[in-house]
Write a protein that holds these residues in place. Structure first.
Motif, mmCIF file in Angstrom:
data_model
loop_
_atom_site.group_PDB
_atom_site.id
_atom_site.type_symbol
_atom_site.label_atom_id
_atom_site.label_comp_id
_atom_site.label_asym_id
_atom_site.label_seq_id
_atom_site.Cartn_x
_atom_site.Cartn_y
_atom_site.Cartn_z
ATOM 1 N N LEU C 75 -6.357 -0.687 86.766
ATOM 2 C CA LEU C 75 -5.606 -0.169 85.620
ATOM 3 C C LEU C 75 -6.350 -0.433 84.318
ATOM 4 O O LEU C 75 -6.428 0.447 83.448
ATOM 5 N N ILE C 76 -6.899 -1.656 84.195
ATOM 6 C CA ILE C 76 -7.622 -1.980 82.963
ATOM 7 C C ILE C 76 -8.871 -1.110 82.841
ATOM 8 O O ILE C 76 -9.182 -0.590 81.763
ATOM 9 N N GLY C 79 -7.805 2.269 81.738
ATOM 10 C CA GLY C 79 -7.429 2.284 80.327
ATOM 11 C C GLY C 79 -8.636 2.239 79.421
ATOM 12 O O GLY C 79 -8.723 2.989 78.446
ATOM 13 N N ILE C 80 -9.590 1.361 79.754
ATOM 14 C CA ILE C 80 -10.751 1.218 78.870
ATOM 15 C C ILE C 80 -11.610 2.475 78.897
ATOM 16 O O ILE C 80 -12.035 2.989 77.857
ATOM 17 N N GLY C 83 -9.725 5.261 77.226
ATOM 18 C CA GLY C 83 -9.619 4.971 75.810
ATOM 19 C C GLY C 83 -10.928 5.231 75.090
ATOM 20 O O GLY C 83 -10.938 5.781 73.989
ATOM 21 N N SER C 85 -13.188 7.395 75.983
ATOM 22 C CA SER C 85 -13.328 8.850 75.864
ATOM 23 C C SER C 85 -12.433 9.403 74.766
ATOM 24 O O SER C 85 -12.857 10.222 73.954
ATOM 25 N N PHE C 86 -11.183 8.923 74.728
ATOM 26 C CA PHE C 86 -10.227 9.412 73.722
ATOM 27 C C PHE C 86 -10.720 9.122 72.318
ATOM 28 O O PHE C 86 -10.716 9.995 71.446
ATOM 29 N N ILE C 87 -11.155 7.866 72.099
ATOM 30 C CA ILE C 87 -11.462 7.467 70.734
ATOM 31 C C ILE C 87 -12.749 8.121 70.254
ATOM 32 O O ILE C 87 -12.823 8.611 69.124
ATOM 33 N N THR C 88 -13.778 8.180 71.129
ATOM 34 C CA THR C 88 -14.999 8.856 70.680
ATOM 35 C C THR C 88 -14.739 10.335 70.435
ATOM 36 O O THR C 88 -15.300 10.924 69.520
ATOM 37 N N GLY C 89 -13.880 10.942 71.266
ATOM 38 C CA GLY C 89 -13.579 12.351 71.044
ATOM 39 C C GLY C 89 -12.737 12.558 69.809
ATOM 40 O O GLY C 89 -12.952 13.492 69.041
ATOM 41 N N GLY C 90 -11.762 11.656 69.598
ATOM 42 C CA GLY C 90 -10.814 11.861 68.515
ATOM 43 C C GLY C 90 -11.425 11.652 67.159
ATOM 44 O O GLY C 90 -11.107 12.365 66.212
ATOM 45 N N SER C 91 -12.353 10.670 67.042
ATOM 46 C CA SER C 91 -12.893 10.405 65.725
ATOM 47 C C SER C 91 -14.229 11.107 65.513
ATOM 48 O O SER C 91 -14.843 10.949 64.476
ATOM 49 N N GLY C 92 -14.676 11.878 66.521
ATOM 50 C CA GLY C 92 -15.898 12.653 66.335
ATOM 51 C C GLY C 92 -17.156 11.826 66.317
ATOM 52 O O GLY C 92 -18.174 12.253 65.787
ATOM 53 N N GLN C 97 -21.762 9.967 76.280
ATOM 54 C CA GLN C 97 -20.679 10.278 77.205
ATOM 55 C C GLN C 97 -21.270 10.423 78.594
ATOM 56 O O GLN C 97 -22.479 10.599 78.754
#
Lengths: 490, 119, 139
Positions: C75-76, C79-80, C83, C85-92, C97
Motif C-alpha cells: 500500500l505504501i 501511494g508513493i 503520488g 506521478s500525480f505531483i510531478t504531473g500536477g505541478s508540471g 517518469q
C-alpha cells in the motif's frame, strides 16, 4: 509551477500513506505520536494553502498528467481552503485529546487500527471537499463511510455493533442513490467533471428535464442520509452516542459536513441556480431543514442520556445548515457554510467535555450529572461556553449564524420561518441550560460533593481550551470569515 | 410501454432496484437485508453499464492485426469496476458485523434483537 | 476437512493457479485482467492451501505479521509511486517518469505494471484474510 499548489494533494497522500505505516509499528506511544505529527503537518500545509489562496485567489489543480475531461482536477477556492484548515485543526486537537482517553475505551491491540482509521477518515473527508470530479467524490464518500463505521465499532460493545449496522445499511442505501444520480447524469452530459457537466446541462437548453429532476432528487436523498437530514437521521443518535469519546467528536464535528458541501456543489455548481430554481427541490430542503430543527430539539429534550441528547442536537444543527441551503439566496448559503464551521468547532468541544464528565462520574444519565459544577468547575465552564454558542448568545458563532439566517429569511419574505428559528433557539435553551443550572446551582444536589474533587488534569484540558479559543475566534472574526466565504461563492 | 420494452436493460435495472430497496428496508433478517443491498447495487451497475453500451461496438482493447471501427464507452465500465470493489468491501464489513451481532444476541432477526435490547 | 485426495490434488494444482494469477496481473495493462482479478486468483490459491492442510499448517506458513507487513508495504509503495506521478504531473515538473514503451509489450503503459503488482499483493492478502476471518475466526 508553484509548490503551494500541491499542498492539498500532498495532505491527502500523506494522510493515506502514513495511515498504512501504523500497523507495522510496534509501540503504542510511537503510533500516537506519529498520528499526531502527521495531522499537525497537514494542519500546517492547509494553513499555507489558505494563505496562498488568500493572496493569489482560487485555482484549479490538475491531478496527474491529463487535463480536465480525462483526468481529475481539484478546485481550491476560499471555501475549500477554509474547510481544509478547519478539518485538519479540529482533527489534530481531537487526536491530542484522545491520547489520554482512548486507552480506557478500546483494547490496546486496536489502537494502531484506530489511528489508521482516523487518518484515512480525515484524508477522505478532505478529498471529498477538494475534488471537482463527481465519481471521485463518491469514492471518497464511501471510504469515509467505511472508516466512520470502523471508528464506531472499534469499541466492540453490543450497542456499538447494532448502531454500526444501522449506519452501514442506511448509508449504503444513500451511496446507492448517489451512484444512481451519477448514472442518470452521465449519459446526458458525457462528463464527470463538475464544471463540464454544468456546461453540458446549460447546452441542453431545457431538454431532459425529467432526468435532471430524478438525478437531483436522488443526490439530495443520498447525501441527506449521509449528513442526517431530518427524516433520514435515524442512524445518527445511536451511532454518535455509543462511539468512543474522540470518535463521537470526529463523527459529529467533521464527518457530517463534507456531504453537505458536496450537496451544495451539486446543487449550485453542477446544476446551477436556474435549473434548481425551476424545480421545487429547494423548498423541500427548506421544509425538511426547518422540521429537523424543531424535531431534533424536541427529541433532545426528551432524552435521558447526555450523549444522545447532544447527538439529537446535531440533528437540529444540521437542520440549520439545510435551512440555509434551502433559502436559495446568497446570504442563506453563506450562513449555511458559516454554520458548518461554527458547528464543527462547538460540537466537537461539547462531545470531548461530555466524554470527560462521563468518564469521571461513571454514568451516562443526565440526572447523575447534577452538582457536577462543584466537582468539575472548569469542565462544566467549557460546556457552558459551548451551550451558549449553540443557543445563540452574542460573541459566539451560533448567534451570528442564527441572526444572519433570520435576516436571509426576511430577505426572501417567508416570515413564518423566522418564527421557526426563534422557536428552535428557545428549545435549545430548554435542553442545554438545565444541565448547566443543575450543575452549578441548586440547593439539595450540591450536598456531599467535594469542591474540585474530580477536576481534570491540566494537560488533558489544553486541547479543549484551544477548541474553545477557536470557537470564540470564529465568533469574533465572523465578519472576515463571512466576507471570505462570499468571495469564494462566486 | 413500447419504450419500456425497447430499453429492457434499464427497465430490468429499475425493477431490480425496487426489489433490492424493499428487501433492504422491510426485511427483518439481517442476512436478507445484506442480500437486498447487493441486489440494489447490482441493479445500479447494470443500469450504468447499459447506459455506456453501444450496439455493435467492441471493447476498447488494442490487438495486433485487428481493426476496430468504434468502441463502447469505457468510462461507465471503469466506474462500475470501482463500484463493485466498494460494494464488496461494504458487504464483507456488513457480514462480519452480522457475525458479531449473532455472537452477542444469539439471533439475526431484527425484531428479536430489538426485544432483547428493550429489557 | 483434511482428506488425502484434496491434499495431493492441491499440491499439483496450486502452482498452476498461482502462475495463472501472476499471468493475469502481469498482462493486466494489455489484455483483460489486472491487479484486482489476478490478486483474487492468487488469494484463492492461498485459501485452497488453508482448506487442504488445515489451520495450523497454513498459519505457520503464512504468518500474520509477514502478511500484514507485505500488505502495508504494497500500500505504501502504491501511494508513493502514484503520488510521485500525480505531483510531478500536477505541478508540471519534468522529473524522470517511467518510459511508456511500445503498445503490446509487457513493459509498456508506464506506471500500470508496478501498480498492478502492488494491487495484486494487496488483494490476494485481503481475500485470504477475509476467508480466514469468516471461516475460522482468526488469521
Amino acid at each position: 509551477m508553484n509548490i503551494a499548489r500541491n499542498f492539498p494533494l500532498i495532505i491527502i497522500l500523506m494522510l493515506f500513506i502514513s495511515a498504512f505505516s501504523m500497523p507495522i509499528m510496534k509501540s503504542v506511544r510511537k503510533i500516537k505520536a506519529f498520528g499526531f505529527v502527521t495531522m499537525s503537518i497537514s494542519t500546517i500545509l492547509a494553513g499555507c494553502n489558505f494563505l496562498y489562496v488568500k493572496t493569489n485567489g482560487k485555482f484549479e489543480y490538475r491531478v496527474g498528467h491529463f487535463d480536465a475531461p480525462w483526468g481529475i482536477t481539484f478546485h481550491i477556492g476560499y471555501i475549500e481552503a477554509i474547510m481544509g484548515v478547519l478539518f485538519t485543526i479540529v482533527a489534530t486537537l481531537i487526536i491530542w485529546y484522545s491520547f489520554f482517553s482512548i486507552d480506557k475505551e478500546i483494547k490496546e491491540n486496536r489502537i494502531s487500527l484506530y489511528y489508521l482509521l482516523i487518518n484515512i477518515l480525515v484524508g477522505s473527508l478532505l478529498g471529498m471537499v477538494f475534488t471537482d470530479d463527481l465519481f471521485n467524490a463518491f469514492v471518497f464518500l464511501e471510504v469515509s463511510t467505511l472508516a466512520g463505521c470502523g471508528i464506531i465499532v472499534i469499541k466492540d460493545k453490543k450497542d456499538n455493533i447494532t448502531a454500526t449496522f444501522k449506519y452501514l445499511v442506511l448509508s449504503s442505501l444513500g451511496s446507492g442513490l448517489i451512484l444512481m444520480g451519477i448514472a442518470f447524469l452521465y449519459p446526458i452530459t458525457g462528463h464527470l467533471n463538475m464544471s463540464l457537466i454544468h456546461e453540458s446541462i446549460m447546452a441542453l437548453k431545457g431538454a431532459h428535464r425529467n432526468i435532471l429532476l430524478i438525478s437531483v432528487s436522488t443526490f439530495t436523498v443520498g447525501l441527506g442520509v449521509k449528513s442526517a437530514m431530518f427524516p433520514l437521521h435515524v442512524w445518527l443518535p445511536d451511532a454518535h452516542a455509543s462511539a468512543p469519546t474522540s470518535s463521537s467528536a470526529i463523527l459529529s464535528g467533521l464527518v457530517l459536513k463534507p456531504p453537505v458541501i458536496l450537496l451544495m456543489k451539486i446543487l449550485y455548481k453542477v446544476f446551477g441556480f436556474e435549473i434548481i430554481g425551476s424545480f421545487a427541490i429547494l423548498d423541500v430542503i427548506l421544509i425538511l431543514g426547518s422540521i429537523g430543527m424543531i424535531v431534533g430539539s424536541i427529541a433532545a429534550i426528551l432524552q435521558k442520556e447526555i450523549k444522545r441528547m447532544i447527538a439529537y442536537s446535531s440533528v437540529a444543527q444540521m437542520g440549520y445548515v439545510f435551512f440555509g441551503i434551502g433559502l436559495g439566496n446568497e446570504l442563506g448559503l453563506i450562513m449555511a457554510i458559516f454554520h458548518i464551521i461554527s458547528h464543527a468547532v462547538t460540537k466537537s468541544t461539547l462531545f470531548l467535555v461530555v466524554g470527560a464528565m462521563i468518564e469521571k462520574t461513571g454514568s451516562k444519565k443526565i440526572k447523575d450529572l447534577k452538582g457536577i459544577g462543584k466537582e468539575m468547575p472548569i469542565t462544566l465552564g467549557v460546556f457552558t461556553m459551548g451551550a451558549l454558542s449553540m443557543v445563540g448568545i452574542p460573541i459566539f458563532p451560533g448567534f451570528i449564524s442564527k441572526w444572519n439566517l433570520a435576516l436571509a429569511t426576511i430577505e426572501t419574505g417567508r416570515y413564518m420561518f423566522v418564527g421557526m428559528i426563534l422557536l428552535s433557539s428557545l428549545l435549545n435553551v430548554g435542553y442545554y441550560f438545565p444541565i448547566v443550572i443543575n450543575g452549578y446551582f441548586g440547593e439539595e444536589n450540591l450536598e456531599g460533593k467535594v469542591y474540585k474533587s474530580k477536576v481534570m488534569p491540566m494537560k488533558r484540558l489544553i486541547p479543549v481550551f484551544i477548541l474553545v479559543g477557536l470557537m470564540v475566534m470564529t465568533g469574533v472574526f465572523s465578519l472576515n470569515i463571512i466576507d471570505m466565504i462570499r468571495q469564494g461563492l462566486v | 410501454m413500447e419504450r419500456l420494452m425497447t430499453n429492457y436493460f434499464e427497465t430490468g435495472a429499475m425493477i431490480l432496484f425496487g426489489i433490492g430497496f424493499v428487501m433492504l428496508l422491510l426485511h427483518n433478517n439481517l442476512i436478507k437485508k445484506i442480500i437486498g443491498m447487493n441486489i440494489m447495487d447490482t441493479s445500479i451497475f447494470l443500469f450504468f453499464v447499459a447506459k455506456g453500451y453501444i450496439v455493435g461496438k467492441e471493447a476498447p482493447i488494442i490487438r495486433q492485426g485487428h481493426k476496430i471501427i468504434g468502441y463502447v464507452d469505457p468510462i461507465p465500465t471503469a466506474l462500475v469496476l470501482t463500484g463493485i470493489v466498494v460494494a464488496v468491501s461494504i458487504t464483507a464489513f456488513a457480514l462480519s458485523l452480522t457475525i458479531r451481532i449473532y455472537e452477542e444476541y444469539g439471533t439475526i432477526e431484527l425484531d428479536e434483537i430489538m426485544k432483547k435490547r428493550g429489557d | 476437512m483434511q482428506s488425502l485426495i484434496l491434499r495431493e490434488v492441491s499440491k499439483m494444482i496450486i502452482p498452476f493457479i498461482q502462475i495463472f494469477g501472476i499471468y493475469v496481473i502481469f498482462f493486466g495493462h494489455i489484455s483483460p485482467g489486472g491487479g484486482f482479478s489476478g490478486g483474487t486468483i492468487i488469494g484463492v490459491s492461498l485459501i485452497l492451501y488453508r482448506i487442504a492442510h488445515g489451520k495450523e499448517v497454513a498459519m505457520n506458513k503464512f504468518k500474520y505479521n509477514s502478511l500484514i507487513r507485505s500488505l502495508c508495504g504494497a500500500l505504501i509503495f502504491y501511494g508513493i509511486l502514484k503520488g510521485y506521478s500525480f505531483i510531478t504531473g500536477g505541478s508540471g515538473i519534468h522529473f524522470p517518469q517511467l518510459p511508456l514503451g511500445t503498445a503490446g509489450n509487457i513493459f509498456s503503459g508506464g506506471y500500470l505494471l508496478p501498480l498492478n503488482i502492488a494491487v495484486g499483493i494487496i488483494v490476494s492478502v485481503t481475500v485470504y484474510f477475509l476467508f480466514a476471518l469468516f471461516y475460522e475466526g482468526e488469521i
